[in-house]
Design a protein around this motif. Structure first.
Motif, PDB file in Angstrom:
ATOM      1  N   ALA A  79       0.993  -1.262  -0.224  1.00  0.00           N
ATOM      2  CA  ALA A  79       0.066   0.021   0.069  1.00  0.00           C
ATOM      3  C   ALA A  79       0.834   1.283   0.173  1.00  0.00           C
ATOM      4  O   ALA A  79       0.398   2.127  -0.674  1.00  0.00           O
ATOM      5  N   VAL A  80       2.048   1.223   0.643  1.00  0.00           N
ATOM      6  CA  VAL A  80       2.844   2.289   0.909  1.00  0.00           C
ATOM      7  C   VAL A  80       3.507   2.754  -0.526  1.00  0.00           C
ATOM      8  O   VAL A  80       3.518   3.689  -0.795  1.00  0.00           O
ATOM      9  N   LEU A  81       3.932   1.404  -1.126  1.00  0.00           N
ATOM     10  CA  LEU A  81       4.381   1.794  -2.449  1.00  0.00           C
ATOM     11  C   LEU A  81       3.551   2.360  -3.409  1.00  0.00           C
ATOM     12  O   LEU A  81       3.904   3.120  -4.404  1.00  0.00           O
ATOM     13  N   GLY A  82       2.235   1.706  -3.578  1.00  0.00           N
ATOM     14  CA  GLY A  82       1.339   2.287  -4.388  1.00  0.00           C
ATOM     15  C   GLY A  82       0.930   3.777  -4.011  1.00  0.00           C
ATOM     16  O   GLY A  82       0.796   4.616  -5.041  1.00  0.00           O
ATOM     17  N   SER A  83       0.973   4.065  -2.860  1.00  0.00           N
ATOM     18  CA  SER A  83       0.558   5.576  -2.346  1.00  0.00           C
ATOM     19  C   SER A  83       1.858   6.424  -2.981  1.00  0.00           C
ATOM     20  O   SER A  83       1.330   7.732  -3.332  1.00  0.00           O
ATOM     21  N   LEU A  84       2.847   6.116  -2.940  1.00  0.00           N
ATOM     22  CA  LEU A  84       4.001   6.889  -3.355  1.00  0.00           C
ATOM     23  C   LEU A  84       3.750   7.355  -4.735  1.00  0.00           C
ATOM     24  O   LEU A  84       3.800   8.464  -5.245  1.00  0.00           O
ATOM     25  N   LEU A  85       3.241   6.345  -5.644  1.00  0.00           N
ATOM     26  CA  LEU A  85       3.058   6.440  -7.101  1.00  0.00           C
ATOM     27  C   LEU A  85       1.852   7.431  -7.380  1.00  0.00           C
ATOM     28  O   LEU A  85       1.918   8.137  -8.144  1.00  0.00           O
ATOM     29  N   GLY A  86       0.689   6.959  -6.507  1.00  0.00           N
ATOM     30  CA  GLY A  86      -0.390   7.606  -6.529  1.00  0.00           C
ATOM     31  C   GLY A  86      -0.278   9.268  -6.305  1.00  0.00           C
ATOM     32  O   GLY A  86      -0.906  10.032  -6.951  1.00  0.00           O
ATOM     33  N   ALA A  87       0.406   9.393  -5.342  1.00  0.00           N
ATOM     34  CA  ALA A  87       0.534  11.043  -4.698  1.00  0.00           C
ATOM     35  C   ALA A  87       1.464  11.752  -5.834  1.00  0.00           C
ATOM     36  O   ALA A  87       1.137  12.699  -6.140  1.00  0.00           O
ATOM     37  N   VAL A 133      -2.569 -12.206  -4.786  1.00  0.00           N
ATOM     38  CA  VAL A 133      -3.540 -11.320  -5.040  1.00  0.00           C
ATOM     39  C   VAL A 133      -4.021 -10.180  -3.923  1.00  0.00           C
ATOM     40  O   VAL A 133      -4.340  -9.054  -4.429  1.00  0.00           O
ATOM     41  N   ILE A 134      -3.914 -10.682  -2.919  1.00  0.00           N
ATOM     42  CA  ILE A 134      -4.066  -9.537  -1.759  1.00  0.00           C
ATOM     43  C   ILE A 134      -3.041  -8.706  -1.586  1.00  0.00           C
ATOM     44  O   ILE A 134      -3.499  -7.157  -1.551  1.00  0.00           O
ATOM     45  N   PHE A 139      -1.831  -2.898  -2.978  1.00  0.00           N
ATOM     46  CA  PHE A 139      -0.824  -1.852  -3.934  1.00  0.00           C
ATOM     47  C   PHE A 139      -1.839  -0.776  -4.501  1.00  0.00           C
ATOM     48  O   PHE A 139      -1.788   0.194  -4.654  1.00  0.00           O
ATOM     49  N   LEU A 140      -2.871  -1.488  -5.129  1.00  0.00           N
ATOM     50  CA  LEU A 140      -3.981  -0.622  -6.065  1.00  0.00           C
ATOM     51  C   LEU A 140      -4.570   0.195  -5.051  1.00  0.00           C
ATOM     52  O   LEU A 140      -4.894   1.445  -5.263  1.00  0.00           O
ATOM     53  N   ILE A 141      -4.971  -0.188  -3.753  1.00  0.00           N
ATOM     54  CA  ILE A 141      -5.694   0.714  -2.715  1.00  0.00           C
ATOM     55  C   ILE A 141      -4.712   1.755  -2.487  1.00  0.00           C
ATOM     56  O   ILE A 141      -5.113   2.948  -2.334  1.00  0.00           O
ATOM     57  N   GLY A 142      -3.539   1.484  -2.057  1.00  0.00           N
ATOM     58  CA  GLY A 142      -2.394   2.630  -1.877  1.00  0.00           C
ATOM     59  C   GLY A 142      -2.343   3.570  -2.937  1.00  0.00           C
ATOM     60  O   GLY A 142      -1.979   4.728  -2.794  1.00  0.00           O
ATOM     61  N   LEU A 143      -2.243   3.023  -4.095  1.00  0.00           N
ATOM     62  CA  LEU A 143      -2.251   3.910  -5.393  1.00  0.00           C
ATOM     63  C   LEU A 143      -3.199   4.939  -5.493  1.00  0.00           C
ATOM     64  O   LEU A 143      -3.108   6.030  -5.544  1.00  0.00           O
ATOM     65  N   VAL A 150     -10.590   9.469  -1.320  1.00  0.00           N
ATOM     66  CA  VAL A 150     -11.787   9.560  -1.148  1.00  0.00           C
ATOM     67  C   VAL A 150     -12.503   8.205  -1.346  1.00  0.00           C
ATOM     68  O   VAL A 150     -12.377   7.674  -2.534  1.00  0.00           O
ATOM     69  N   GLY A 151     -13.123   7.680  -0.423  1.00  0.00           N
ATOM     70  CA  GLY A 151     -13.961   6.332  -0.359  1.00  0.00           C
ATOM     71  C   GLY A 151     -13.220   5.207  -0.453  1.00  0.00           C
ATOM     72  O   GLY A 151     -13.334   4.054  -0.704  1.00  0.00           O
ATOM     73  N   VAL A 152     -11.936   5.577   0.033  1.00  0.00           N
ATOM     74  CA  VAL A 152     -10.852   4.192   0.215  1.00  0.00           C
ATOM     75  C   VAL A 152     -11.351   3.368   1.065  1.00  0.00           C
ATOM     76  O   VAL A 152     -10.974   2.213   1.088  1.00  0.00           O
ATOM     77  N   GLY A 153     -12.056   3.550   2.285  1.00  0.00           N
ATOM     78  CA  GLY A 153     -12.656   2.676   3.115  1.00  0.00           C
ATOM     79  C   GLY A 153     -13.276   1.373   2.438  1.00  0.00           C
ATOM     80  O   GLY A 153     -13.444   0.449   2.737  1.00  0.00           O
ATOM     81  N   ALA A 154     -14.051   2.072   1.427  1.00  0.00           N
ATOM     82  CA  ALA A 154     -15.101   1.164   0.672  1.00  0.00           C
ATOM     83  C   ALA A 154     -14.013  -0.169  -0.030  1.00  0.00           C
ATOM     84  O   ALA A 154     -14.404  -1.277  -0.052  1.00  0.00           O
ATOM     85  N   LEU A 155     -12.729   0.234  -0.377  1.00  0.00           N
ATOM     86  CA  LEU A 155     -11.935  -0.549  -1.218  1.00  0.00           C
ATOM     87  C   LEU A 155     -11.255  -1.416  -0.025  1.00  0.00           C
ATOM     88  O   LEU A 155     -11.318  -2.743  -0.186  1.00  0.00           O
ATOM     89  N   PHE A 156     -11.216  -1.233   1.219  1.00  0.00           N
ATOM     90  CA  PHE A 156     -10.580  -1.884   2.334  1.00  0.00           C
ATOM     91  C   PHE A 156     -11.792  -3.080   2.442  1.00  0.00           C
ATOM     92  O   PHE A 156     -11.442  -3.879   2.972  1.00  0.00           O
ATOM     93  N   ILE A 157     -13.019  -2.516   2.658  1.00  0.00           N
ATOM     94  CA  ILE A 157     -14.167  -3.559   2.775  1.00  0.00           C
ATOM     95  C   ILE A 157     -14.279  -4.569   1.795  1.00  0.00           C
ATOM     96  O   ILE A 157     -14.172  -5.799   2.191  1.00  0.00           O
ATOM     97  N   VAL A 158     -14.116  -4.184   0.612  1.00  0.00           N
ATOM     98  CA  VAL A 158     -14.033  -5.247  -0.596  1.00  0.00           C
ATOM     99  C   VAL A 158     -12.927  -6.265  -0.268  1.00  0.00           C
ATOM    100  O   VAL A 158     -13.224  -7.466  -0.223  1.00  0.00           O
ATOM    101  N   VAL A 159     -11.697  -5.972   0.192  1.00  0.00           N
ATOM    102  CA  VAL A 159     -10.607  -6.608   0.199  1.00  0.00           C
ATOM    103  C   VAL A 159     -10.612  -7.479   1.577  1.00  0.00           C
ATOM    104  O   VAL A 159     -10.406  -8.623   1.481  1.00  0.00           O
TER     105      VAL A 159
END
Length: 246
Positions: A79-87, A133-134, A139-143, A150-159
């Motif tokens: 998630a941290v790796l994805g966040s760096l790219l997303g930010a 897969v998890i 990574f995608l959630i972090g990205l 916005v709405g990232v909590g919904a993604l956590f519920i899915v996973v």
């Protein structure tokens, strides 16, 4: 003065919502834009509140004996790796694209919130249940979270709830820990790019912290959080109308 009151009040509501459910940034990010910040700067400033709110929630959960450090860190790394790219992408994307993504994200998260959650046979989360897969999903959630939050909590519920089948109370605990770890580097990127207004961010954070402290005490799982979701949706509809005419 009215700006300060708005930041504190809506920050409190958002902090409570973010810990127990999802969608707090659907309120605070547009608020910062309505108060005059450019979208990218509002996006960076919102991370100040998310960071301090998450520190408060994580501390409260761990003091209460809730937490799974081993699993949390494993999930947080991708998630941290994805966040760096997303930010990084968020700091240079155009205003028009960002506003389109914001409206689309708010609509998508709102639709997800009204869908009924299936009743699952949940069980404790152990490291052996994690796999490629998890990790890729984290990574995608972090990205996504690094880009807009916005709405990232919904993604956590899915996973975490639907895929890993852990109960929603534990989802909340893992969620705030992972969000804290991936928000810190994202905030640094926004700050380096001069897209953080610290005064407004800290004021908003004070409200978020208060809301998060209350939420930790009443971490209630899915059923008890239903009224929170409907309150959020009512507010989001009003904000969406304003955003479209913004």
């Amino acid at each position: 003065m009215l700006d300060v009151v708005a930041l504190l009040l809506l920050g409190g509501v958002a902090g409570f919502i973010n810990v127990l459910s999802a969608g707090g940034s659907m309120l605070t990010l547009p608020l910062l834009m309505f108060l005059g910040l450019p979208p990218q700067v509002a996006n960076g400033t919102n991370r100040v509140a998310i960071t301090l709110q998450s520190i408060t929630a994580v501390g409260g959960f761990f003091r209460g004996g809730h937490g799974n450090l081993g699993v949390s860190f494993r999930l947080a790394v991708p998630a941290v790796l994805g966040s760096l790219l997303g930010a990084w992408v968020a700091t240079w994307v155009s205003r028009e694209i960002f506003e389109f993504v914001l409206v689309a994200a708010m609509i998508g998260a709102s639709v997800f919130m009204v869908l009924p959650q299936p009743a699952l046979d949940t069980r404790p989360l152990t490291p052996d249940r994690l796999g490629p897969v998890i990790y890729f999903a984290m990574f995608l959630i972090g990205l996504y979270g690094g880009f807009i939050q916005v709405g990232v909590g919904a993604l956590f519920i899915v996973v975490l709830y639907r895929m890993l089948k852990i109960d929603l109370r534990q989802v909340n605990v893992l969620k705030v820990f992972i969000v804290l770890l991936y928000t810190l580097p994202a905030l640094a990127i926004f700050a380096i790019s001069d897209q953080v207004r610290w005064g407004m961010g800290l004021t908003l954070a004070l409200g978020n912290i208060c809301g998060a402290m209350v939420a930790v005490r009443v971490n209630m799982g899915h059923r008890g959080a239903q009224w929170i979701k409907w309150l959020t949706l009512v507010m989001v509809v009003a904000i969406l109308v304003r955003l479209i005419w913004y």
